[in-house]
Design an enzyme around this catalytic site. Structure first.
Site, mmCIF file in Angstrom:
data_model
loop_
_atom_site.group_PDB
_atom_site.id
_atom_site.type_symbol
_atom_site.label_atom_id
_atom_site.label_comp_id
_atom_site.label_asym_id
_atom_site.label_seq_id
_atom_site.Cartn_x
_atom_site.Cartn_y
_atom_site.Cartn_z
ATOM 1 N N LYS A 291 0.804 -1.217 0.323
ATOM 2 C CA LYS A 291 -0.170 0.574 -0.312
ATOM 3 C C LYS A 291 1.045 1.546 0.095
ATOM 4 C CE LYS A 291 -3.845 -2.413 2.200
ATOM 5 N NZ LYS A 291 -4.580 -2.895 3.306
ATOM 6 N N GLN B 166 -4.848 -1.500 9.711
ATOM 7 C CA GLN B 166 -4.474 -2.611 9.222
ATOM 8 C C GLN B 166 -5.132 -3.465 10.442
ATOM 9 O OE1 GLN B 166 -3.321 -3.273 6.059
ATOM 10 N NE2 GLN B 166 -3.866 -5.461 6.455
ATOM 11 N N ASP C 171 -11.120 2.984 4.329
ATOM 12 C CA ASP C 171 -11.793 1.549 4.169
ATOM 13 C C ASP C 171 -13.076 2.171 3.735
ATOM 14 O OD1 ASP C 171 -9.749 -0.348 3.877
ATOM 15 O OD2 ASP C 171 -8.878 -0.597 5.957
#
Ligand code: NDP
Length: 307
Positions: free
Chosen positions: A52, A96, A119
């Site tokens: 990422k 994460q 997200d």
């Protein structure tokens, strides 16, 4: 053999579009910024976070990774999220998952400012998605939709079956397909006669986490099969069965000690399907591209600029 849907190519196009938009923003004095929080040492999470960060750099999105030890307390993690929420220079915050025990991912996702929730996991954004007016579409199902559209797959009126009902893939995937007028069935571990339900699908999305669960007998002839699963397989016999006569796979297994396998038996399902995604090179690259897109969108929305 089915047509192989090239997720990597579609992701590259999406990343190029995001890079152009990021440059336009920079020219207006806005430099999109993503903050990634990684807690603990999970090797797969480290790989994803590294990918990422590299992808951000490539498209001109600033990014910082906060790598915290597994011993990080809940109060410390909450304080970091609060600081990033309060920092007006931060556009996106990504936590994460999974978090190491005893930290509960749900509790900390809920702390992220919904306007920075790239997200799309905050309940506020989940609610908007269910209402068909998404702010941030979760990156993996969003990536699947990009691929279906780029591949010209007709969804209105189609029978879609999603195997898996997680908050991050299965449920948002079902909502997105429903909003595009597919007739959607969601399967899970209690579903009776999974192969028979899957055989109804014109579009089958597998997000289960079980290597090669979906075999040829799960597939309606001509169906579009999307394999979200990413599973590390170390068993040489299973690899030999799934990829007969594939020296590259055997070499990868020997070198790394594992190879990545989807939830779909690619050879068996591909022999029946009309189109199918590979693993790797299918949905994974689109997930990262979706994150970049959401970060740039966050930078626009937070300044009332068109996205
Ligand atoms: P979860 O473990 O959160 O959810 C798995 C789902 O599959 C659950 O709903 C579970 O049912 C269902 N399930 C498990 N076993 C069976 C079975 N035998 N038959 C039918 N359903 C079953 O996984 P995620 O949604 O987080 O991830 C799914 C897969 O996608 C994983 O391989 C993951 O690595 C991959 N992934 C890939 C991404 C990418 O970028 N390509 C991004 C995110 C995930 P129940 O609810 O009843 O337990």
């Amino acid at each position: 053999m089915a047509r192989v849907l090239d997720g990597a190519a579609v992701a590259a196009e999406l990343r190029a579009r995001v890079a152009v938009r990021a440059q336009e923003l920079v020219a207006k004095g806005v430099s999109p910024r993503l903050e990634v929080i990684l807690v603990g040492e999970d090797p797969a999470s480290r790989v994803y976070v590294g990918a990422k960060a590299r992808a951000c750099q490539e498209v001109g999105v600033r990014s910082t990774t906060h790598a915290l030890p597994a011993t990080t307390s809940g109060d410390e993690l909450a304080a970091l999220i609060a600081a990033l929420n309060a920092d007006s220079d931060v556009d996106g915050i990504l936590l994460q998952l999974p978090l190491p025990a005893p930290l509960d991912g749900r509790r900390f996702l809920d702390l992220i400012d919904p306007s920075k929730d790239v997200d799309g996991f905050h309940p506020f954004n989940v609610g908007l998605l269910q209402q068909g007016r998404p702010a941030f579409v979760p990156c993996t199902p969003g990536g699947v939709m990009e691929l279906l559209d780029a591949s010209g797959v007709a969804l209105a009126g189609a029978q879609a079956v999603v195997v898996g009902r997680s908050e991050i893939v299965g449920k948002p995937m079902a909502a997105l397909l429903l909003h595009r007028h597919a007739t959607v069935t969601v399967c899970h571990s209690r579903t009776r006669d999974l192969p028979a339900v899957c055989r109804q699908a014109d579009v089958l999305v597998a997000a289960v986490g079980k290597p090669a669960l979906i075999g040829g007998d799960y597939i309606k002839p001509g169906a579009v099969v999307i394999d979200v699963g990413v599973n590390r397989v170390e068993d040489p016999q299973l690899v030999a069965r799934l990829f007969p006569g594939d020296p590259a796979r055997a070499a990868q297994l020997a070198k790394r000690g594992y190879t990545l396998v989807g939830d779909v038996d690619f050879a068996a399902a591909g022999a029946v399907a009309g189109a199918i995604t590979p693993v790797p090179g299918g949905i994974g690259p689109l997930t990262i591209a979706g994150l970049l897109l959401n970060t740039v969108r966050a930078a626009c929305r937070r300044r009332d600029l068109p996205c």
